[in-house]
Design an enzyme around this catalytic site. Structure first.
Site, PDB file in Angstrom:
ATOM      1  N   CYS A  73       0.833  -1.195   0.000  1.00 20.06           N
ATOM      2  CA  CYS A  73       0.000   0.000   0.000  1.00 20.06           C
ATOM      3  C   CYS A  73       0.874   1.253   0.000  1.00 20.06           C
ATOM      4  CB  CYS A  73      -0.900  -0.019   1.225  1.00 20.06           C
ATOM      5  SG  CYS A  73      -2.122   1.316   1.274  1.00 20.06           S
ATOM      6  N   ASP A  91       0.338   3.695   1.833  1.00 22.60           N
ATOM      7  CA  ASP A  91       0.263   4.208   3.205  1.00 22.60           C
ATOM      8  C   ASP A  91       1.662   4.488   3.756  1.00 22.60           C
ATOM      9  OD1 ASP A  91      -0.006   4.196   6.165  1.00 22.60           O
ATOM     10  OD2 ASP A  91      -2.093   3.658   5.726  1.00 22.60           O
ATOM     11  N   ARG A 134       2.750   4.552   6.607  1.00 26.27           N
ATOM     12  CA  ARG A 134       3.137   3.743   7.768  1.00 26.27           C
ATOM     13  C   ARG A 134       3.684   2.383   7.374  1.00 26.27           C
ATOM     14  NH1 ARG A 134      -2.662   3.962  10.460  1.00 26.27           N
ATOM     15  NH2 ARG A 134      -3.117   3.550   8.245  1.00 26.27           N
ATOM     16  N   HIS A 173      -2.263  -4.381   4.980  1.00 25.54           N
ATOM     17  CA  HIS A 173      -1.917  -3.949   6.334  1.00 25.54           C
ATOM     18  C   HIS A 173      -3.154  -3.573   7.128  1.00 25.54           C
ATOM     19  CE1 HIS A 173      -2.581   0.447   5.791  1.00 25.54           C
ATOM     20  NE2 HIS A 173      -2.348   0.159   4.524  1.00 25.54           N
ATOM     21  N   CYS A 216      -6.177  -0.222   6.999  1.00 22.98           N
ATOM     22  CA  CYS A 216      -6.021   0.282   5.630  1.00 22.98           C
ATOM     23  C   CYS A 216      -7.174   1.227   5.287  1.00 22.98           C
ATOM     24  CB  CYS A 216      -5.984  -0.891   4.653  1.00 22.98           C
ATOM     25  SG  CYS A 216      -5.858  -0.397   2.918  1.00 22.98           S
TER      26      CYS A 216
END
Length: 206
Positions: free
Chosen positions: A39, A41, A43, A98, A101
């Site tokens: 992703c 993302d 993080r 993850h 999400c």
């Protein structure tokens, strides 16, 4: 931007000199063994999670770690997949979802995306995930989406050819942000029999 500039300075003066030989080698060599699809993302950092050195992972990051099924026409994700498999010859592909999400949360909670048409169109590549999950629970949807994207991945000609010749293995992972654990959904999306009854989100042995 000041933080980024300071980070570049620390890299140039501290990190780079310690790995100068590695970077000299990488200047003329590009042979990653694994394509890692995760992703976008912030993080989720593939190299940090896997503790990989530069040059070891070929990384594609998309919102929701989505992999559109193969279709004719220009596609940046498809081009990257084809390059990794047909040119670089990676032996493994990991699709890593993850916890928490945002893309899967939007689907699970049926967020109104009328004002975000590009996001709404992109999330259609996850249409198979709710059916696989059988529930609207976010964690289940995250796992089901990884399996759906593995299925989409297998529609790409370069991937299909490599799978047929046993030159490639597909793996589904789910990374849990608050604990740092990784759940292995198994090679080609099939959870290994030995793991089938184990608790979710166990540390992955690499």
């Amino acid at each position: 931007m000041q933080d980024l500039a300071e980070g570049v300075a620390r890299f140039q003066h501290g990190v780079f000199p310690a790995k100068a030989d590695l970077f000299a080698h990488l200047a003329a060599t590009h042979t990653p063994a694994t394509l890692f699809i995760s992703c976008s993302d912030a993080r989720v950092v593939p190299e940090l999670i896997t503790q990989s050195e530069p040059g070891e992972l070929f990384v594609i990051r998309t919102a929701g770690n989505l992999v559109p099924a193969h279709t004719p026409g220009p596609d940046g994700v498809a081009a990257s997949i084809e390059y990794a498999v047909a040119v670089l010859g990676v032996s493994d592909i990991v699709v890593c979802g993850h916890s928490a999400c945002g893309a899967m949360t939007a689907l699970a909670e049926r967020h109104d995306l009328a004002g975000l048409p590009a996001i709404a169109d992109w999330l259609r590549h996850a249409d198979a995930a709710p059916a696989r999950a059988g529930t609207g629970e976010v964690d289940a949807l995250v796992r089901a989406n990884v399996l759906a994207q593995l299925a989409n991945l297998a529609t790409h000609p370069s991937v299909a050819r490599a799978l047929t010749k046993n030159r490639l293995a597909l793996h589904g992972w789910v990374y849990d942000i608050p604990t740092g654990t990784v759940e292995d959904l198994g090679t080609d999306g099939q959870r290994p029999a030995a793991q089938a009854n184990q608790a979710l989100l166990e540390p992955l042995s690499l």
